[in-house]
Design a protein around this motif. Structure first.
Motif, PDB file in Angstrom:
ATOM      1  N   SER A  26      56.807  41.753  84.351  1.00 40.80           N
ATOM      2  CA  SER A  26      57.587  42.992  84.385  1.00 40.80           C
ATOM      3  C   SER A  26      56.691  44.171  84.746  1.00 40.80           C
ATOM      4  O   SER A  26      57.116  45.320  84.695  1.00 40.80           O
ATOM      5  CB  SER A  26      58.276  43.231  83.032  1.00 40.80           C
ATOM      6  OG  SER A  26      59.293  42.260  82.862  1.00 40.80           O
ATOM      7  N   ASP A  27      55.442  43.881  85.120  1.00 45.16           N
ATOM      8  CA  ASP A  27      54.473  44.921  85.456  1.00 45.16           C
ATOM      9  C   ASP A  27      54.421  45.068  86.989  1.00 45.16           C
ATOM     10  O   ASP A  27      54.019  44.143  87.690  1.00 45.16           O
ATOM     11  CB  ASP A  27      53.100  44.487  84.909  1.00 45.16           C
ATOM     12  CG  ASP A  27      51.983  45.474  85.244  1.00 45.16           C
ATOM     13  OD1 ASP A  27      52.062  46.144  86.294  1.00 45.16           O
ATOM     14  OD2 ASP A  27      51.023  45.546  84.459  1.00 45.16           O
ATOM     15  N   PRO A  28      54.842  46.232  87.513  1.00 46.76           N
ATOM     16  CA  PRO A  28      54.904  46.370  88.979  1.00 46.76           C
ATOM     17  C   PRO A  28      53.540  46.233  89.654  1.00 46.76           C
ATOM     18  O   PRO A  28      53.474  45.732  90.791  1.00 46.76           O
ATOM     19  CB  PRO A  28      55.493  47.771  89.196  1.00 46.76           C
ATOM     20  CG  PRO A  28      55.532  48.435  87.874  1.00 46.76           C
ATOM     21  CD  PRO A  28      55.334  47.415  86.805  1.00 46.76           C
ATOM     22  N   ASP A  29      52.456  46.647  89.001  1.00 48.75           N
ATOM     23  CA  ASP A  29      51.126  46.502  89.608  1.00 48.75           C
ATOM     24  C   ASP A  29      50.755  45.022  89.744  1.00 48.75           C
ATOM     25  O   ASP A  29      50.258  44.584  90.782  1.00 48.75           O
ATOM     26  CB  ASP A  29      50.044  47.201  88.764  1.00 48.75           C
ATOM     27  CG  ASP A  29      50.228  48.706  88.791  1.00 48.75           C
ATOM     28  OD1 ASP A  29      50.766  49.226  89.798  1.00 48.75           O
ATOM     29  OD2 ASP A  29      49.860  49.351  87.791  1.00 48.75           O
ATOM     30  N   LEU A  30      50.993  44.265  88.665  1.00 50.27           N
ATOM     31  CA  LEU A  30      50.706  42.827  88.737  1.00 50.27           C
ATOM     32  C   LEU A  30      51.582  42.165  89.797  1.00 50.27           C
ATOM     33  O   LEU A  30      51.102  41.321  90.565  1.00 50.27           O
ATOM     34  CB  LEU A  30      50.942  42.167  87.369  1.00 50.27           C
ATOM     35  CG  LEU A  30      49.874  42.386  86.306  1.00 50.27           C
ATOM     36  CD1 LEU A  30      50.318  41.799  84.960  1.00 50.27           C
ATOM     37  CD2 LEU A  30      48.548  41.757  86.731  1.00 50.27           C
ATOM     38  N   ALA A  31      52.846  42.564  89.880  1.00 50.24           N
ATOM     39  CA  ALA A  31      53.748  41.969  90.881  1.00 50.24           C
ATOM     40  C   ALA A  31      53.199  42.210  92.288  1.00 50.24           C
ATOM     41  O   ALA A  31      53.204  41.312  93.134  1.00 50.24           O
ATOM     42  CB  ALA A  31      55.155  42.543  90.740  1.00 50.24           C
ATOM     43  N   GLY A  32      52.680  43.402  92.530  1.00 47.58           N
ATOM     44  CA  GLY A  32      52.106  43.709  93.838  1.00 47.58           C
ATOM     45  C   GLY A  32      50.893  42.851  94.130  1.00 47.58           C
ATOM     46  O   GLY A  32      50.740  42.312  95.231  1.00 47.58           O
ATOM     47  N   ALA A  78      42.534  27.146  87.622  1.00 53.72           N
ATOM     48  CA  ALA A  78      42.817  28.545  87.968  1.00 53.72           C
ATOM     49  C   ALA A  78      41.757  29.473  87.368  1.00 53.72           C
ATOM     50  O   ALA A  78      41.324  30.441  88.008  1.00 53.72           O
ATOM     51  CB  ALA A  78      44.211  28.934  87.482  1.00 53.72           C
ATOM     52  N   ILE A  79      41.330  29.164  86.149  1.00 52.43           N
ATOM     53  CA  ILE A  79      40.332  30.012  85.488  1.00 52.43           C
ATOM     54  C   ILE A  79      38.963  29.840  86.150  1.00 52.43           C
ATOM     55  O   ILE A  79      38.282  30.815  86.478  1.00 52.43           O
ATOM     56  CB  ILE A  79      40.271  29.679  83.975  1.00 52.43           C
ATOM     57  CG1 ILE A  79      41.628  29.978  83.330  1.00 52.43           C
ATOM     58  CG2 ILE A  79      39.151  30.472  83.294  1.00 52.43           C
ATOM     59  CD1 ILE A  79      41.800  29.387  81.934  1.00 52.43           C
ATOM     60  N   VAL A  80      38.592  28.582  86.400  1.00 49.00           N
ATOM     61  CA  VAL A  80      37.287  28.304  87.022  1.00 49.00           C
ATOM     62  C   VAL A  80      37.220  28.926  88.418  1.00 49.00           C
ATOM     63  O   VAL A  80      36.226  29.561  88.789  1.00 49.00           O
ATOM     64  CB  VAL A  80      37.029  26.771  87.065  1.00 49.00           C
ATOM     65  CG1 VAL A  80      35.828  26.445  87.927  1.00 49.00           C
ATOM     66  CG2 VAL A  80      36.836  26.228  85.650  1.00 49.00           C
ATOM     67  N   GLU A  81      38.275  28.773  89.219  1.00 49.37           N
ATOM     68  CA  GLU A  81      38.294  29.314  90.585  1.00 49.37           C
ATOM     69  C   GLU A  81      38.168  30.835  90.598  1.00 49.37           C
ATOM     70  O   GLU A  81      37.667  31.412  91.554  1.00 49.37           O
ATOM     71  CB  GLU A  81      39.587  28.920  91.298  1.00 49.37           C
ATOM     72  CG  GLU A  81      39.701  27.450  91.607  1.00 49.37           C
ATOM     73  CD  GLU A  81      39.048  27.054  92.928  1.00 49.37           C
ATOM     74  OE1 GLU A  81      39.509  27.526  93.975  1.00 49.37           O
ATOM     75  OE2 GLU A  81      38.086  26.269  92.884  1.00 49.37           O
ATOM     76  N   SER A  82      38.661  31.470  89.533  1.00 45.70           N
ATOM     77  CA  SER A  82      38.595  32.940  89.480  1.00 45.70           C
ATOM     78  C   SER A  82      37.182  33.416  89.144  1.00 45.70           C
ATOM     79  O   SER A  82      36.908  34.615  89.177  1.00 45.70           O
ATOM     80  CB  SER A  82      39.562  33.474  88.418  1.00 45.70           C
ATOM     81  OG  SER A  82      39.009  33.281  87.123  1.00 45.70           O
ATOM     82  N   GLY A  83      36.309  32.484  88.752  1.00 44.06           N
ATOM     83  CA  GLY A  83      34.949  32.854  88.361  1.00 44.06           C
ATOM     84  C   GLY A  83      34.805  33.078  86.870  1.00 44.06           C
ATOM     85  O   GLY A  83      33.696  33.277  86.373  1.00 44.06           O
ATOM     86  N   ALA A  84      35.912  33.042  86.142  1.00 47.26           N
ATOM     87  CA  ALA A  84      35.850  33.245  84.695  1.00 47.26           C
ATOM     88  C   ALA A  84      35.609  31.907  83.999  1.00 47.26           C
ATOM     89  O   ALA A  84      35.499  30.865  84.643  1.00 47.26           O
ATOM     90  CB  ALA A  84      37.146  33.883  84.206  1.00 47.26           C
ATOM     91  N   ALA A 103      44.110  35.091  89.444  1.00 48.47           N
ATOM     92  CA  ALA A 103      43.448  35.965  90.425  1.00 48.47           C
ATOM     93  C   ALA A 103      43.917  37.413  90.268  1.00 48.47           C
ATOM     94  O   ALA A 103      43.128  38.354  90.414  1.00 48.47           O
ATOM     95  CB  ALA A 103      43.712  35.465  91.847  1.00 48.47           C
ATOM     96  N   ALA A 104      45.195  37.588  89.940  1.00 51.11           N
ATOM     97  CA  ALA A 104      45.754  38.940  89.800  1.00 51.11           C
ATOM     98  C   ALA A 104      45.127  39.700  88.634  1.00 51.11           C
ATOM     99  O   ALA A 104      45.188  40.930  88.573  1.00 51.11           O
ATOM    100  CB  ALA A 104      47.273  38.872  89.634  1.00 51.11           C
ATOM    101  N   LEU A 105      44.488  38.974  87.714  1.00 49.77           N
ATOM    102  CA  LEU A 105      43.837  39.630  86.572  1.00 49.77           C
ATOM    103  C   LEU A 105      42.490  40.229  86.952  1.00 49.77           C
ATOM    104  O   LEU A 105      41.906  40.998  86.187  1.00 49.77           O
ATOM    105  CB  LEU A 105      43.652  38.641  85.420  1.00 49.77           C
ATOM    106  CG  LEU A 105      44.931  38.069  84.818  1.00 49.77           C
ATOM    107  CD1 LEU A 105      44.598  37.063  83.711  1.00 49.77           C
ATOM    108  CD2 LEU A 105      45.814  39.190  84.274  1.00 49.77           C
ATOM    109  N   GLU A 106      41.979  39.842  88.142  1.00 47.74           N
ATOM    110  CA  GLU A 106      40.701  40.369  88.649  1.00 47.74           C
ATOM    111  C   GLU A 106      39.590  40.254  87.597  1.00 47.74           C
ATOM    112  O   GLU A 106      38.929  41.231  87.251  1.00 47.74           O
ATOM    113  CB  GLU A 106      40.892  41.810  89.155  1.00 47.74           C
ATOM    114  CG  GLU A 106      41.914  41.843  90.285  1.00 47.74           C
ATOM    115  CD  GLU A 106      42.202  43.228  90.867  1.00 47.74           C
ATOM    116  OE1 GLU A 106      41.972  44.235  90.173  1.00 47.74           O
ATOM    117  OE2 GLU A 106      42.655  43.270  92.024  1.00 47.74           O
TER     118      GLU A 106
END
Ligand SMILES: *Cc1c(COP(=O)(O)O)cnc(C)c1O
Length: 367
Positions: free
Chosen positions: A194-200, A87-93, A64-67
């Motif tokens: 280690s990516d602060p945006d992804l962590a958020g 997880a992939i199917v639920e994200s719509g991908a 989901a964090a990958l939008e």
């Protein structure tokens, strides 16, 4: 019956849980959650840890964090647990599959390049049964095509690829701490990055996307994937003894290998670039064996030995075929593993005497 897999819970785990109970910190607020996240991230060599309620939630939150957008594609192995595809199917991908490497059973990285399209956004390597994926080719492809690497390291706590810990080999990694994993919190999981945006974004996914500025005002949808302080207390005590747990798994594998070599069975290996933590000791019947794995499991059960079947590939799952996924696709290695493979008792409470009993039972059936 010799159990397939049981957790090893010690005095420190009890002490930390008792501390939660005595101080009243039993929800997802509390010091053990922060300490567990920080310790696990540090152990694996990543900057941020986001604890969640199980490994499947870790995958759901991470994807989901990958939008991703509908039509975006994520490349994953057929031979894995349904959580990855979910997880992939639920994200719509859309999940896109590759077969397994016949020797180490992880995704066959040689097949990934031909599955990349303009819609590919990410690759999801899954470190199967404690052996890492060969990451080098994936890193090359990720750089060339600007892809995210999302590891599923739920079976590979402490495993290493060329001296680096699994869980630190991509942009994000997911762990499960279910009771049968190498370290456990009963139920639990974590995403590392280690990516602060992804962590958020991961923290938003975990906690209903509440914003600290204005608590009940939402600009996006999140879930409640929170981990409790009680679970994190167990996890912290488990991290403190992880080297002992890994040593036990590797000793188990050595004893099985010594006892089972020479039989018509394919045994787990450790590539020279890998440290295998042998989460589960899987064996695959040679084609020469005149019965299938169900019969093998049945005969072992009669000798008092519990076993579990291998995964059934995602391309053979009715629930995914019903969604028009993987129709007519064939992955012969995954298909063979599902029909010829099982895992032997591999728990951390297993004694050397029990391992000997398992070896005797297997030899009795196959010699
Ligand atoms: C166990 C496992 C999961 C799921 O974890 P849960 O905590 O049971 O939800 C995901 N991926 C892999 C590879 C696993 O082995």
């Amino acid at each position: 019956m010799i159990p397939v897999n049981e957790p090893l819970i010690g005095e420190r785990e009890k002490e930390y849980v008792l501390d939660c109970l005595e101080t009243g910190w039993i929800s997802s607020a509390g010091k053990y959650v922060d300490q567990f996240e920080a310790k696990w991230a540090e152990y694996c060599g990543m900057q941020f840890g986001v604890g969640v309620c199980n490994g499947t939630a870790a995958l759901l939150a991470a994807v989901a964090a990958l939008e991703l957008k509908p039509g975006d594609e994520v490349i994953m192995p057929s031979f894995t647990i349904i959580s990855c595809a979910l997880a992939i199917v639920e994200s719509g991908a859309t999940p896109v599959l590759v077969d397994s490497d016949p020797e180490i059973w992880t995704m066959d990285v040689r097949q990934v390049a031909e599955k990349i399209t303009p819609r590919t956004r990410a690759i999801m390597p899954v470190h199967i049964y404690g052996h890492p994926v060969d990451m080098d080719p994936l890193w090359g492809l990720a750089e060339q095509h600007n892809l995210i690497i999302l590891e599923d390291a739920a079976e590979a706590h402490g495993a290493e690829y060329r001296g680096r810990k699994c869980g630190s080999l991509g942009n994000m990694s997911c762990f499960s701490f279910y009771a049968n994993k190498i370290i456990t919190t009963g139920e639990g999981g974590m995403v590392l990055t280690s990516d602060p945006d992804l962590a958020g974004r991961l923290r938003d996914q975990r906690n209903l996307a509440f914003k600290p500025e204005r608590r009940f005002y939402h600009t996006e949808l999140g879930h409640n994937y929170r981990l409790t302080n009680l679970q994190a207390a167990i996890g912290l005590a488990q991290i403190e003894r992880i080297e002992e747990l890994i040593t036990k798994k590797r000793r188990m594998a050595q004893l099985y290998e010594d006892g089972l070599s020479g039989l018509p069975l394919q045994l787990p290996v450790e590539k020279d670039w890998a440290k295998n933590v042998y989460w589960m000791y899987g064996v695959v019947l040679d084609d020469a064996v005149p019965f299938d794995v169900l019969e093998f499991a049945h005969r072992l059960k009669e000798s008092g030995v519990g076993t579990r079947p291998f995964f059934l590939g995602m391309h053979e799952q009715p629930v995914l075929n019903d969604r028009n996924l993987f129709i007519g696709e064939r992955y012969p290695v995954a298909e063979r593993l599902a029909r010829r493979g099982l895992y032997l008792p591999s728990g951390l409470t297993l004694t050397e005497g029990q391992i000997e009993q398992v070896v005797e039972a297997v030899r009795g059936i196959l010699v």
